[in-house]
Design a protein around this motif. Structure first.
Motif, PDB file in Angstrom:
ATOM      1  N   LYS A   8       1.253  -0.370   0.114  1.00 33.70           N
ATOM      2  CA  LYS A   8       0.424   0.314  -0.110  1.00 33.70           C
ATOM      3  C   LYS A   8       0.692   1.222   0.481  1.00 33.70           C
ATOM      4  O   LYS A   8       1.107   2.244  -1.283  1.00 33.70           O
ATOM      5  N   GLU A   9       2.016   1.346   1.126  1.00 34.08           N
ATOM      6  CA  GLU A   9       3.232   2.582   1.257  1.00 34.08           C
ATOM      7  C   GLU A   9       3.966   1.890  -0.420  1.00 34.08           C
ATOM      8  O   GLU A   9       4.193   4.050  -1.242  1.00 34.08           O
ATOM      9  N   TYR A  10       4.203   1.284  -0.769  1.00 35.98           N
ATOM     10  CA  TYR A  10       4.835   1.319  -2.317  1.00 35.98           C
ATOM     11  C   TYR A  10       4.077   2.139  -3.314  1.00 35.98           C
ATOM     12  O   TYR A  10       3.896   2.514  -3.897  1.00 35.98           O
ATOM     13  N   LEU A  11       2.316   1.795  -3.535  1.00 32.47           N
ATOM     14  CA  LEU A  11       1.560   1.975  -4.505  1.00 32.47           C
ATOM     15  C   LEU A  11       1.226   3.806  -4.204  1.00 32.47           C
ATOM     16  O   LEU A  11       1.379   4.440  -5.165  1.00 32.47           O
ATOM     17  N   MET A  12       1.657   3.743  -2.818  1.00 34.04           N
ATOM     18  CA  MET A  12       0.954   5.361  -3.216  1.00 34.04           C
ATOM     19  C   MET A  12       2.050   6.512  -3.425  1.00 34.04           C
ATOM     20  O   MET A  12       2.373   7.283  -3.685  1.00 34.04           O
ATOM     21  N   ASP A  13       3.377   5.787  -2.425  1.00 31.77           N
ATOM     22  CA  ASP A  13       4.511   6.524  -3.581  1.00 31.77           C
ATOM     23  C   ASP A  13       5.187   7.006  -4.793  1.00 31.77           C
ATOM     24  O   ASP A  13       5.050   7.521  -5.002  1.00 31.77           O
ATOM     25  N   HIS A  14       4.555   5.846  -6.049  1.00 32.31           N
ATOM     26  CA  HIS A  14       4.580   5.693  -7.097  1.00 32.31           C
ATOM     27  C   HIS A  14       3.382   6.582  -7.702  1.00 32.31           C
ATOM     28  O   HIS A  14       3.086   6.445  -8.734  1.00 32.31           O
ATOM     29  N   ALA A  98       1.051 -16.289  -1.738  1.00 33.60           N
ATOM     30  CA  ALA A  98      -0.349 -14.653  -2.251  1.00 33.60           C
ATOM     31  C   ALA A  98       0.811 -13.002  -1.991  1.00 33.60           C
ATOM     32  O   ALA A  98       0.438 -11.918  -2.053  1.00 33.60           O
ATOM     33  N   MET A  99       2.192 -13.179  -2.476  1.00 34.16           N
ATOM     34  CA  MET A  99       2.639 -12.758  -2.646  1.00 34.16           C
ATOM     35  C   MET A  99       2.532 -11.415  -4.048  1.00 34.16           C
ATOM     36  O   MET A  99       2.220 -12.149  -4.893  1.00 34.16           O
ATOM     37  N   PRO A 100       2.773  -9.976  -3.163  1.00 32.47           N
ATOM     38  CA  PRO A 100       1.894  -8.945  -5.182  1.00 32.47           C
ATOM     39  C   PRO A 100       3.643  -9.529  -5.478  1.00 32.47           C
ATOM     40  O   PRO A 100       4.962  -9.936  -5.150  1.00 32.47           O
ATOM     41  N   PRO A 101       3.632  -8.794  -6.839  1.00 31.42           N
ATOM     42  CA  PRO A 101       4.324  -9.091  -7.889  1.00 31.42           C
ATOM     43  C   PRO A 101       4.709  -7.426  -7.637  1.00 31.42           C
ATOM     44  O   PRO A 101       6.033  -7.695  -8.502  1.00 31.42           O
ATOM     45  N   ILE A 102       5.487  -6.566  -7.052  1.00 29.15           N
ATOM     46  CA  ILE A 102       6.202  -5.685  -6.628  1.00 29.15           C
ATOM     47  C   ILE A 102       7.230  -6.193  -5.730  1.00 29.15           C
ATOM     48  O   ILE A 102       6.789  -5.870  -4.796  1.00 29.15           O
ATOM     49  N   GLY A 103       7.736  -6.921  -6.268  1.00 34.95           N
ATOM     50  CA  GLY A 103       9.140  -6.952  -5.242  1.00 34.95           C
ATOM     51  C   GLY A 103       9.729  -6.189  -4.802  1.00 34.95           C
ATOM     52  O   GLY A 103      11.060  -5.969  -3.524  1.00 34.95           O
ATOM     53  N   ASP A 138      -1.479   0.564 -17.421  1.00 36.88           N
ATOM     54  CA  ASP A 138      -0.474   2.069 -18.048  1.00 36.88           C
ATOM     55  C   ASP A 138      -0.182   2.407 -16.670  1.00 36.88           C
ATOM     56  O   ASP A 138       1.040   2.074 -16.386  1.00 36.88           O
ATOM     57  N   ASP A 139      -0.944   2.220 -15.536  1.00 34.11           N
ATOM     58  CA  ASP A 139      -0.193   2.242 -14.095  1.00 34.11           C
ATOM     59  C   ASP A 139       1.045   0.860 -14.108  1.00 34.11           C
ATOM     60  O   ASP A 139       2.140   0.995 -13.152  1.00 34.11           O
ATOM     61  N   PHE A 140       0.338   0.118 -13.743  1.00 36.97           N
ATOM     62  CA  PHE A 140       0.564  -1.088 -14.397  1.00 36.97           C
ATOM     63  C   PHE A 140       2.163  -1.596 -15.208  1.00 36.97           C
ATOM     64  O   PHE A 140       3.718  -1.457 -13.943  1.00 36.97           O
ATOM     65  N   ARG A 141       2.258  -0.872 -16.536  1.00 38.52           N
ATOM     66  CA  ARG A 141       3.430  -0.618 -16.958  1.00 38.52           C
ATOM     67  C   ARG A 141       4.283   0.834 -16.837  1.00 38.52           C
ATOM     68  O   ARG A 141       6.051   0.413 -16.595  1.00 38.52           O
ATOM     69  N   ASN A 142       3.989   1.194 -15.606  1.00 42.32           N
ATOM     70  CA  ASN A 142       4.689   2.467 -15.324  1.00 42.32           C
ATOM     71  C   ASN A 142       5.464   2.044 -13.960  1.00 42.32           C
ATOM     72  O   ASN A 142       6.794   2.101 -13.840  1.00 42.32           O
ATOM     73  N   LEU A 143       4.800   1.136 -13.089  1.00 40.79           N
ATOM     74  CA  LEU A 143       5.648   0.516 -12.123  1.00 40.79           C
ATOM     75  C   LEU A 143       6.548  -0.542 -12.631  1.00 40.79           C
ATOM     76  O   LEU A 143       7.646  -1.320 -11.402  1.00 40.79           O
ATOM     77  N   PHE A 144       6.233  -1.156 -13.887  1.00 41.27           N
ATOM     78  CA  PHE A 144       7.821  -1.881 -14.007  1.00 41.27           C
ATOM     79  C   PHE A 144       9.313  -1.106 -15.005  1.00 41.27           C
ATOM     80  O   PHE A 144       8.988  -2.175 -15.516  1.00 41.27           O
TER      81      PHE A 144
END
Length: 156
Positions: A8-14, A98-103, A138-144
């Protein structure tokens, strides 16, 4: 539990926009796809690998199977699947499996199969077996955007 606090914090920060979708408890990515009524090609499945030096998170569609040997050839490393106890330590605020893909949120390099990056929207585990994150492609691609993109899986 819902969304893991680290995620949650990572997604918010990005600045990523997302929705949380709740579903009945499941034990596999394909079961999750069915229970949440989402296309399996749009559901990201996270697989933790490692060698003697580090962990790597491989992210592929739920409808695919990871080709570990092919991946090892591509990266010239001997990576192996990580045990459940090691997974629990690496993703301490998530349920095992149940690991999210945002390593990167957990300090782990993430490699993504390019087939996921072509999707109009992507779903992934929020940290437990009862909730998914839904976000635009788009948001997913931006994270990766800085992640290694490797064709490391094949469709089942």
């Amino acid at each position: 539990m819902g969304i893991a606090i680290t995620l949650k914090e990572y997604l918010m920060d990005h600045g990523a926009q997302y929705q949380v979708i709740e579903h009945t408890r499941t034990n596999s990515a394909l079961e999750t796809s069915e229970a949440a009524h989402v296309p399996g090609d749009r559901l990201a499945k996270s697989i933790l690998l490692g060698d003697e030096d580090r962990y790597v998170l491989a992210v592929i569609p739920a409808t695919h199977r990871l080709e570990v040997n092919r991946l090892n050839e591509l990266v010239r490393h001997k990576l192996q699947l990580i045990t459940e106890s090691e997974m629990a330590g690496a993703f301490s605020d998530c349920e095992v499996g149940a690991m999210p893909p945002i390593g990167e949120a957990y300090g782990i390099d993430t490699w993504v199969d390019p087939s996921l990056l072509n999707q109009p929207e992507v779903y992934f585990e929020a940290g437990d077996h009862c909730a998914l994150i839904k976000m635009s492609g788009d948001d997913f691609r931006n994270l990766f955007k800085d992640s290694k993109q490797l064709p490391m899986s094949h469709h089942l």
